[in-house]
Design a protein around this motif. Structure first.
Motif, PDB file in Angstrom:
ATOM      1  N   ARG A   1     -27.219  42.920  -4.339  1.00 19.75           N
ATOM      2  CA  ARG A   1     -28.638  42.831  -4.705  1.00 19.75           C
ATOM      3  C   ARG A   1     -28.868  41.548  -5.491  1.00 19.75           C
ATOM      4  O   ARG A   1     -28.031  41.131  -6.281  1.00 19.75           O
TER       5      ARG A   1
ATOM      6  N   ARG B   1     -31.982  39.561  -7.753  1.00 18.25           N
ATOM      7  CA  ARG B   1     -33.310  39.618  -8.367  1.00 18.25           C
ATOM      8  C   ARG B   1     -33.773  38.203  -8.701  1.00 18.25           C
ATOM      9  O   ARG B   1     -33.051  37.442  -9.362  1.00 18.25           O
TER      10      ARG B   1
ATOM     11  N   THR C   1     -36.977  41.134  -5.103  1.00 15.64           N
ATOM     12  CA  THR C   1     -35.665  41.770  -5.071  1.00 15.64           C
ATOM     13  C   THR C   1     -35.166  41.723  -3.635  1.00 15.64           C
ATOM     14  O   THR C   1     -35.892  42.099  -2.710  1.00 15.64           O
TER      15      THR C   1
ATOM     16  N   ASP D   1     -32.027  42.769  -0.936  1.00 15.78           N
ATOM     17  CA  ASP D   1     -30.843  43.580  -0.689  1.00 15.78           C
ATOM     18  C   ASP D   1     -30.762  43.875   0.796  1.00 15.78           C
ATOM     19  O   ASP D   1     -31.437  43.217   1.608  1.00 15.78           O
TER      20      ASP D   1
END
Length: 500
Positions: A457, A459, A483, A485
């Motif tokens: 992930r 950010r 974000t 992912d």
């Protein structure tokens, strides 16, 4: 006493072999020189001259790259040129200096066959034969079709060197062997696509549609090879093939998903991205037919032609792959998706310029010019990564780990690893040198100019209004915070079982 006898015997044997080869050489050379070859006089000498300094082969490589369809033609052209370069360097720096053999006498060669300018270098081995064999072998290792087209020309160039009287047959044979060896050496350093290990991803169940009945394929008419649609119709007569303009693709995909057993798409990566999102939402298997300029996702699946996908659909062979996500999505949507890459910084602007110029000058020239323009006029991007403020020239996140190093995508061996391949080029002066340093850096590296990590992930925050964001070749305005992912194994895609 016995050692001296052994040495004398070995020297005697080598002398006899040398005499036999010399006799064979001269006999075959004489036969070629004195034999009438219908139609060869105006062709072979010119062909021999055209191959001087590799000009014939570099021209052939350029033609293959421009006129050939898809990445395979470009790879074949590049591999052929690289093999030629290695063979030529080996012949001119080592081989010719090691064996200083005089050129054949031209007494028996008709004047019409002789070259206007006779070579000044030693005869063994033939550099022309080495270059011809290296180029033809390198091309064939990537593309059998192009290899079959090039091989007769390469053989004719090799023959022309004996025909025009500038080489003995053994010179040509040794040069050809050296050229084949050079092509194999290049393959050892840079494996062909067929040598790469099969991408590791889980097998999935999908409907077997022998003639395509139940398959609806949406074709983007503006794609680079949308002309492949007739091939698709011939191979899958039961499939419904819908051709539409770029602005209608998404609506057509939604309508097709409501009435099909499997959703198909023929287009570039942007079109395939839209189809993948629709297929995942409706829990349908996706059939990807390569039809764009680059086709990165299809090639990472091992699909290089319409026939590959047709074979998989007919057999019901499929795999599961990850789907990259970024939230919030473009234009206020909840989330966006990417099959290949997500990026911020100079790359989105490069994509924008490339897409604007490619219809007029072609994809590759447009990409080069766009890169020069962006690096000269671009500015670093200010952003926060996991709360830390950074100045960046480029942020790249790949859906799965890429094998080629540096900030740009290459080949992926696994499209279901659940990982993001994150590459960053830090801000600072001389962005061109920084990008070059990043391209030469090793995997998962960290340096003053470049960092690469595998993550689950990412950010990103603190983006200025108007910051461009690129995903799978599409460019939109980025929101202030993001974000990124992956949705693990969210998509089922057809893929020939032979490649599993």
């Amino acid at each position: 006493m016995s050692d001296a006898y052994t040495v004398q015997t070995a020297d005697s044997l080598r002398g006899r072999v040398s005499t036999l080869l010399s006799g064979w050489d001269r006999e075959v050379f004489h036969r070629v020189a004195t034999r009438h070859w219908p139609g060869a006089d105006p062709v072979l000498p010119r062909l021999s001259r055209s191959a001087n300094h590799g000009l014939l082969w570099f021209g052939a490589a350029a033609g293959m790259a421009v006129l050939g369809r898809g990445q395979r033609s470009r790879r074949a052209a590049l591999r052929g040129a690289a093999s030629l370069a290695l063979a030529s360097a080996t012949v001119n720096t080592i081989a010719k200096r090691s064996v200083r053999r005089n050129r054949p006498l031209l007494d028996a060669v008709p004047a019409i066959r002789r070259l206007k300018r006779q070579p000044l270098t030693t005869s063994f081995p033939s550099g022309h034969a080495a270059s011809a064999a290296a180029f033809a072998t390198g091309v064939a290792l990537e593309s059998r079709g192009w290899g079959a087209a090039v091989a007769p020309v390469a053989a004719a160039v090799a023959l022309s060197r004996v025909y025009t009287g500038v080489h003995y047959p053994s010179d040509v044979l040794a040069g050809a062997a050296l050229g084949v060896g050079a092509a194999l050496a290049v393959r050892g350093m840079v494996p062909t696509r067929s040598q790469l290990p099969a991408p590791g991803r889980p097998y999935a169940e999908a409907p077997a549609l022998a003639d395509g009945t139940g398959l609806v394929v949406v074709v983007n008419r503006s794609s680079g090879t949308a002309g492949s649609a007739p091939l698709l119709k011939d191979a899958m007569p039961g499939a419904e093939v819908l051709e539409c303009e770029p602005g209608d693709v998404e609506a057509e995909l939604e309508r097709a998903a409501a009435r099909c057993l499997a959703l198909g798409v023929l287009g570039g990566d942007g079109t395939v991205n839209r189809a993948a999102v629709v297929a995942a939402r409706h829990d349908l298997p996706l059939a990807v037919f390569p039809g764009g300029t680059f086709n990165h996702f299809a090639y990472d699946l091992g699909i290089e032609a319409v026939a590959d996908t047709c074979r998989a659909v007919a057999a019901g062979d499929a795999v599961r792959v990850d789907l990259g996500r970024f939230r919030p999505g473009p234009d206020g949507t909840k989330q966006g998706h990417f099959l290949n890459t997500f990026s911020l910084g100079v790359y989105p602007e490069l994509v924008r310029l490339r897409e604007r110029w490619s219809p007029r000058i072609g994809g590759w020239p447009a990409g080069v010019l766009a890169a020069l323009r962006v690096l000269r006029a671009g500015r670093p991007l200010e952003a926060e990564l996991h709360g830390e403020r950074r100045s960046l020239w480029l942020l790249f996140a790949g859906n799965g780990m890429y094998q080629r190093m540096g900030p740009t995508p290459g080949h992926r061996l696994d499209l279901a690893d659940g990982l993001l391949d994150v590459r960053v080029v830090h801000g600072g002066r001389l962005p061109g040198l920084r990008l070059l340093a990043a391209a030469l850096a090793g995997p998962l590296s960290r340096s003053p100019v470049h960092a690469a990590e595998k993550m689950r992930r990412l950010r990103i925050s603190g983006l200025a209004p108007g910051t461009p964001l690129a995903f799978d070749g599409e460019v939109v305005e980025a929101p202030p915070e993001l974000t990124v992912d992956t949705a693990d194994e969210a998509l089922v895609v057809y893929r020939p079982k032979a490649l599993l």
